[in-house]
Design an enzyme around this catalytic site. Sequence first.
Site, PDB file in Angstrom:
ATOM      1  N   ARG A  35       0.824  -1.220   0.000  1.00  0.00           N
ATOM      2  CA  ARG A  35       0.000   0.000   0.000  1.00  0.00           C
ATOM      3  C   ARG A  35       0.853   1.263   0.000  1.00  0.00           C
ATOM      4  NH1 ARG A  35      -5.364  -2.131   3.145  1.00  0.00           N
ATOM      5  NH2 ARG A  35      -5.630  -3.863   1.706  1.00  0.00           N
ATOM      6  N   ASP A 146     -16.853   6.947   8.407  1.00  0.00           N
ATOM      7  CA  ASP A 146     -15.652   6.157   8.140  1.00  0.00           C
ATOM      8  C   ASP A 146     -14.444   7.082   8.259  1.00  0.00           C
ATOM      9  OD1 ASP A 146     -15.330   3.168   6.711  1.00  0.00           O
ATOM     10  OD2 ASP A 146     -13.570   4.465   6.513  1.00  0.00           O
TER      11      ASP A 146
HETATM   12  C1  LIG Z   1     -13.945  -4.017   6.368  1.00  0.00           C
HETATM   13  S1  LIG Z   1     -14.735  -2.457   6.356  1.00  0.00           S
HETATM   14  C2  LIG Z   1     -16.307  -2.879   7.083  1.00  0.00           C
HETATM   15  C3  LIG Z   1     -17.464  -2.237   6.357  1.00  0.00           C
HETATM   16  C4  LIG Z   1     -18.845  -2.618   6.901  1.00  0.00           C
HETATM   17  N1  LIG Z   1     -19.017  -2.201   8.255  1.00  0.00           N
HETATM   18  C5  LIG Z   1     -19.103  -4.093   6.757  1.00  0.00           C
HETATM   19  O1  LIG Z   1     -19.117  -4.816   7.755  1.00  0.00           O
HETATM   20  O2  LIG Z   1     -19.282  -4.550   5.619  1.00  0.00           O
HETATM   21  C6  LIG Z   1     -13.916  -1.621   7.696  1.00  0.00           C
HETATM   22  C7  LIG Z   1     -14.019  -0.107   7.622  1.00  0.00           C
HETATM   23  O3  LIG Z   1     -13.582   0.451   8.860  1.00  0.00           O
HETATM   24  C8  LIG Z   1     -12.923   1.663   8.581  1.00  0.00           C
HETATM   25  N2  LIG Z   1     -12.051   2.027   9.715  1.00  0.00           N
HETATM   26  C9  LIG Z   1     -10.904   1.427  10.109  1.00  0.00           C
HETATM   27  N3  LIG Z   1     -10.374   2.085  11.155  1.00  0.00           N
HETATM   28  C10 LIG Z   1     -11.208   3.105  11.441  1.00  0.00           C
HETATM   29  C11 LIG Z   1     -11.206   4.144  12.416  1.00  0.00           C
HETATM   30  N4  LIG Z   1     -10.229   4.262  13.311  1.00  0.00           N
HETATM   31  N5  LIG Z   1     -12.237   5.026  12.400  1.00  0.00           N
HETATM   32  C12 LIG Z   1     -13.233   4.918  11.489  1.00  0.00           C
HETATM   33  N6  LIG Z   1     -13.288   3.974  10.543  1.00  0.00           N
HETATM   34  C13 LIG Z   1     -12.285   3.070  10.521  1.00  0.00           C
HETATM   35  C14 LIG Z   1     -12.161   1.372   7.302  1.00  0.00           C
HETATM   36  O4  LIG Z   1     -11.825   2.557   6.609  1.00  0.00           O
HETATM   37  C15 LIG Z   1     -13.147   0.492   6.541  1.00  0.00           C
HETATM   38  O5  LIG Z   1     -13.910   1.217   5.626  1.00  0.00           O
END
Ligand SMILES: C[S@@+](CC[C@H](N)C(=O)[O-])C[C@H]1O[C@@H](n2cnc3c(N)ncnc32)[C@H](O)[C@@H]1O
Length: 276
Positions: A35, A146
């Site tokens: 990345r 997010d």
């Molecule tokens: C795998 S996705 C899950 C999406 C959805 N909730 C689902 O279950 O399908 C995880 C998301 O968490 C977000 N994320 C990770 N760390 C975070 C943080 N500290 N604050 C807010 N969002 C975060 C990432 O950017 C990503 O879009």
Amino acid sequence: MQRLSDGLFQKFSALVYQEAGINLHDGKKSLLEARLAKRLRATGIDSPRAYLDFILSEEGREEYVRFFDAVSTNLTFFFREPKHFEFLENVALPEIVERNRKSGTARIRMWSAGCSTGEEPYSMAMTVLTSLDQPFRWDFRVLATDISTRVLQTAMLGVYEQSKLANVPVALRQRFFEPLRDGGSTKTYRVRDELKKIIAFRRLNLMDSFPFKGKFDVIFCRNVMIYFDKKTQESLIQKMAAYLHHGGYFFVGHSESLTGLHHPLKYVKPAVYKKL
Ligand SMILES: C[S@@+](CC[C@H](N)C(=O)[O-])C[C@H]1O[C@@H](n2cnc3c(N)ncnc32)[C@H](O)[C@@H]1O
């Protein structure tokens, strides 16, 4: 890209942990390298060390946000973990409706924390709009947040290729999506305004304090905490639980569990918790 030395990997992972709570353990080194390589190409910076210095500098503030976009994992899909949506429709929503009827409020608030490209909050909103009797009588809103601005842009645009809509029942697709004429060779659909206007998309780092005035009836925080260590998970759940109404529900991903964590919620069934 030059290989990432162990020392530099530690520096990046400490930064990612400190800022986003994401735990990049040693096994994630090649993921970080891949990345980082993309961000180095995009910025024209020639080494990981120079890139780290840049994102920590005043001029690198925009790139700092892009770096976190690049390290977060955004996999999601419509109606992921369908049992949650069945529970929302058959248990949580009837309880909210009953509670609100008694207290004389029309307000229903839900939060998709870590909403990625929007499939989760759109699925929540479709479920509620099709389950409520006379939905227009309700003041129903979903907050979708997010850390990544890149995924939020996609979510706000609300344009998805047909293959992404495979889990959306045909009746819901017809009601809430319209085909895009200028979508090119791949068939693409756009979320209709009726659905879009229910949702507010905002950038929010879950490690920061929450700017909310009111509380939520339902919080989905699914497949987000897997990247956090136990200590971070525990304090996040406690922070989120404070913004849940009594009787409100908290959903985590099915591969996650709150077992062993200190929190005020009651286990209801796998990946579903309630604030009593
Ligand atoms: C795998 S996705 C899950 C999406 C959805 N909730 C689902 O279950 O399908 C995880 C998301 O968490 C977000 N994320 C990770 N760390 C975070 C943080 N500290 N604050 C807010 N969002 C975060 C990432 O950017 C990503 O879009």
